[in-house]
Design an enzyme around this catalytic site. Sequence first.
Site, short mmCIF file in Angstrom:
data_model
loop_
_atom_site.label_atom_id
_atom_site.label_comp_id
_atom_site.label_asym_id
_atom_site.label_seq_id
_atom_site.Cartn_x
_atom_site.Cartn_y
_atom_site.Cartn_z
N ILE A 226 15.32 1.52 20.20
CA ILE A 226 15.05 2.74 19.44
C ILE A 226 15.47 3.96 20.25
O ILE A 226 16.15 4.86 19.73
CB ILE A 226 13.56 2.83 19.07
CG1 ILE A 226 13.18 1.67 18.13
CG2 ILE A 226 13.24 4.16 18.40
CD1 ILE A 226 11.68 1.56 17.86
N HIS B 277 44.15 -14.03 15.34
CA HIS B 277 44.75 -13.10 16.30
C HIS B 277 45.56 -12.04 15.55
O HIS B 277 46.27 -12.36 14.61
CB HIS B 277 45.69 -13.86 17.25
CG HIS B 277 46.43 -12.95 18.19
ND1 HIS B 277 45.82 -12.39 19.29
CD2 HIS B 277 47.71 -12.51 18.16
CE1 HIS B 277 46.72 -11.64 19.92
NE2 HIS B 277 47.87 -11.70 19.25
N ASP C 195 6.47 -8.62 12.02
CA ASP C 195 6.07 -7.94 13.24
C ASP C 195 4.64 -8.28 13.66
O ASP C 195 4.33 -8.32 14.85
CB ASP C 195 6.17 -6.42 13.06
CG ASP C 195 7.61 -5.92 13.01
OD1 ASP C 195 8.53 -6.77 13.12
OD2 ASP C 195 7.82 -4.71 12.85
N ALA D 41 13.73 -7.28 11.47
CA ALA D 41 13.62 -7.46 10.02
C ALA D 41 14.15 -8.82 9.58
O ALA D 41 13.53 -9.52 8.77
CB ALA D 41 14.38 -6.35 9.30
N ALA E 172 0.81 -1.22 0.00
CA ALA E 172 0.00 0.00 0.00
C ALA E 172 0.84 1.26 0.00
O ALA E 172 0.41 2.31 -0.47
CB ALA E 172 -0.92 0.01 1.21
N GLY F 38 9.59 -1.95 0.63
CA GLY F 38 10.64 -2.02 1.65
C GLY F 38 10.12 -1.93 3.06
O GLY F 38 10.86 -2.25 4.00
#
Length: 477
Positions: A188, A459, A323, A331, A37, A41
């Site tokens: 966040i 190392h 989600d 993500a 819509a 992304g």
Amino acid sequence: MSQGFDYDLIIIGAGVGGHGAALHAVAQGLNTAIIEAAEMGGTCINRGCIPSKALLAASGRVRELRQTQHLRSMGVHVGEVQYDRQGIADHADNLVNTIRDNMTNSLKRLGVDIIQGWGKVAASQKVTVETADGEKTYSAENIILAPGSVPFVPPGIEIDGKTVFTSDDALKLETVPPWITIIGSGYIGLEFADVYSALGSEITMVEALDKLMPTFDPDIAKIAKRVLLDARDVETYAGVFATKITPGTPVTIELTDAKSKEVVEVLEVDACLVATGRIPVTDKLNLEAVGVETDRRGFIPVNDSLQVTANGEAVPHLWAIGDATGKMMLAHAASAQGVAVVETIQGRDRQIDYRSIPAAAFTHPEISFVGLTEPQAKELGESEGFEVATARTYFKANSKALAEAETDGIAKIIYRKDTGELLGVHIIGIHAADLIQEAANAIANRQSVRELAFNVHTHPTLCEVLDEAYKRSLEAA
């Protein structure tokens, strides 16, 4: 193509989860369409992972170059450091456009049909899309719902997008407020505190729960508070709610004690960022058409195979990822879920091992983790009858960190005493987000620290902080 259907697979939502599902579906020979819509992304590309990392990268350079004493210790001298706010904002915007275009082109190149409009469930194996040309209906053998999420704004908080705003607006970096309050001390909130403090803002951070960074392992939260907040003179409140926030000049914020419910202070600041988590975008999916009810927060009920359920029973041919499932709002978790669903559709049932999915905050220094926190591991141990042990190593003893003069931080591993199985790893320090993948792979394979202690690491590298932690577990055995 499945007989009698327009498509083998329709995906509603073109975020990272939907994109990952579409790419894998095409690789498996499925005729696929994706419905979006807004911008291709989704949250990650347009209003989340990507622009925030661009802001963190640019502001981090400013911070680094202004730490003159730190640089002088390495023999480096710099003059006055300035920045162009619009230039930093443009850097983030340009990155978003590039990655969004790359994502869109990858779908087109592989033959995925991109349908622009608002998609919703119409019936079993059928969706309708509200497009600029009117409503259209499509059928598919399987449908994946990947609608994503939006910032959650608690009651009593008024958003104007200029002086009081969510991360969606903050990512545009239209201003750098002299004094900003950040509501929430999760990923966040911490990342934006990092950005704003580097660019010169005074910050007040407000957390409703008793402790700052409540989702972090306690040892990591303690160091993060010292390094990311206290050292930067960030004022903090814990155990208080922002019960009323009014936009304007100044912004007024009413702070209420979480226990007594009494107003303890009224702040007057230049701006306020509301970083109180995210909620799913599921209210307009028309799930009732197939008898599905979301929970009180709006999450779509799914089983372990990510089939949408109604009254505990799987709805045939309907799946949900990302989600909106409430499983793990990351993500890369959404992308993994998308791939898993396609595998299951193809007859190769695949379930997600959430314990092995890593997460990171891209602060300076970074924070990362995978698996269980120490309290979670102990709770599991009590229920399953095993003891938990931990080992810690410090960046200040790591040769590469010393060479970089970036020695703040620790790596902490959590494991079973009896079998040595690695249960969790938590890191704060330079490049922690990159270091965590080794631990994620080990947890995915349910490896024992007794095996991991004999792995050979280059190392000198930062990954030796994990090597040392594994070896310490042997010493403690």
